[in-house]
Scaffold this active site. Structure first.
Site, PDB file in Angstrom:
ATOM      1  CG  ASP A  10     -18.157 -34.945 -29.177  1.00 36.28           C
ATOM      2  OD1 ASP A  10     -17.713 -34.789 -30.322  1.00 36.28           O
ATOM      3  OD2 ASP A  10     -18.980 -34.166 -28.645  1.00 36.28           O
ATOM      4  CG  ASP A  12     -16.687 -29.142 -31.104  1.00 29.41           C
ATOM      5  OD1 ASP A  12     -15.679 -28.517 -30.726  1.00 29.41           O
ATOM      6  OD2 ASP A  12     -16.908 -29.421 -32.297  1.00 29.41           O
ATOM      7  CG  ASP A  21     -16.926 -26.285 -36.548  1.00 31.80           C
ATOM      8  OD1 ASP A  21     -15.794 -26.078 -37.028  1.00 31.80           O
ATOM      9  OD2 ASP A  21     -17.453 -27.411 -36.513  1.00 31.80           O
ATOM     10  CG  ASP A 100     -19.133 -33.512 -37.687  1.00 23.18           C
ATOM     11  OD1 ASP A 100     -18.368 -33.838 -38.620  1.00 23.18           O
ATOM     12  OD2 ASP A 100     -20.297 -33.121 -37.880  1.00 23.18           O
ATOM     13  CG  ASP A 179     -22.252 -32.704 -26.929  1.00 24.65           C
ATOM     14  OD1 ASP A 179     -22.988 -31.764 -27.284  1.00 24.65           O
ATOM     15  OD2 ASP A 179     -21.284 -33.087 -27.612  1.00 24.65           O
TER      16      ASP A 179
END
Length: 245
Positions: A10, A12, A21, A100, A179
């Site tokens: 992942d 972030d 973001d 994402d 996470d």
């Protein structure tokens, strides 16, 4: 020899220590950050669509492409993660980011922090500046729908992981680092010989500590607090020292 491994990350709160973001809105548009929390909680927006809409507001408020690009390298980042990525790459293993976030944020940060060359592929939402300098974010998955009940409409990390392995594998072992809730789905796709490294204090840890959810994950699970812990895990798993990166 460990064989050929896949390290799937992942982004972030995993590679970097903030949500990219949120970080952009926190620094360049606190009002948009507040609206993001409130509007997302209503359930009326997918994350990606909401980010795109609020980036439009930032642009209307005068935030330029140059300002946004200049901000991204300042996101909190632990150099131990850089060393961990270099270590896995130097040993000949493959690294993929499934996130994402968006292509602009990940590419800009990875280049600025000096680890872009370690990553074979980035699977995320598309980010692109238009002719006015407004950053547009579009869903990674648009049609056909991915059909996973666990994941948001724009991205099923489990599906993407399976497709990546089918295209690039076989791998002797998969190590997945994440996470959030959307990192649970790829965890369910792993074999008993694989490993999930879940960050402490985040949603994925809470899910994996629940016996019902844990029963859905065949892989081994370890928890980590900081990137120093990740580096320690990589040196142990690979049987090498950080100096060999």
């Amino acid at each position: 020899m460990t064989g050929r491994w896949l390290f799937a990350f992942d982004f972030d709160y995993t590679i970097v220590d903030e949500d990219s973001d949120y970080y952009v809105f926190q620094q360049l548009g606190p009002e948009q950050q507040r609206k993001m929390r409130e509007l997302y909680a209503t359930g009326a927006y997918t994350w990606t669509d909401l980010v795109d809409m609020l980036l439009g507001e930032l642009h209307s408020n005068g935030v330029t492409e140059a300002q946004l690009r200049a901000l991204l390298p300042s996101i909190p980042f632990n150099p131990a993660m850089h060393t961990a990525l270099e270590l896995a790459s130097a040993q000949g293993h493959e690294i993929v980011v499934i996130s994402d976030a968006n292509t602009v944020y990940i590419d800009e940060i990875a280049v600025a922090k000096g680890f872009r060359h370690t990553i074979q592929s980035i699977i995320t939402n598309k980010g692109e500046f238009d002719e006015t300098g407004r950053l547009r974010i579009t869903r990674h998955t648009t049609h056909p729908p991915h059909g996973c009940p666990r994941c948001a409409a724009n991205l099923c990390k489990g599906k993407e992981l399976l497709e990546y392995v089918a295209a690039r594998g076989p791998f002797d072992r998969i190590v997945y680092l994440g996470d959030g809730k959307n990192d649970f789905c790829p965890g369910t796709k792993l074999a008993p010989s694989d490993l999930v490294l879940a960050r402490r204090g985040r949603a994925l840890e809470q899910m994996l500590l629940d016996p019902q959810h844990r029963a859905e994950v065949a892989a081994a699970v370890e928890f980590w607090d900081t990137s120093d812990d990740v580096l320690g895990a990589f040196t142990r798993l690979l049987g090498v020292s950080a100096e060999q990166s």
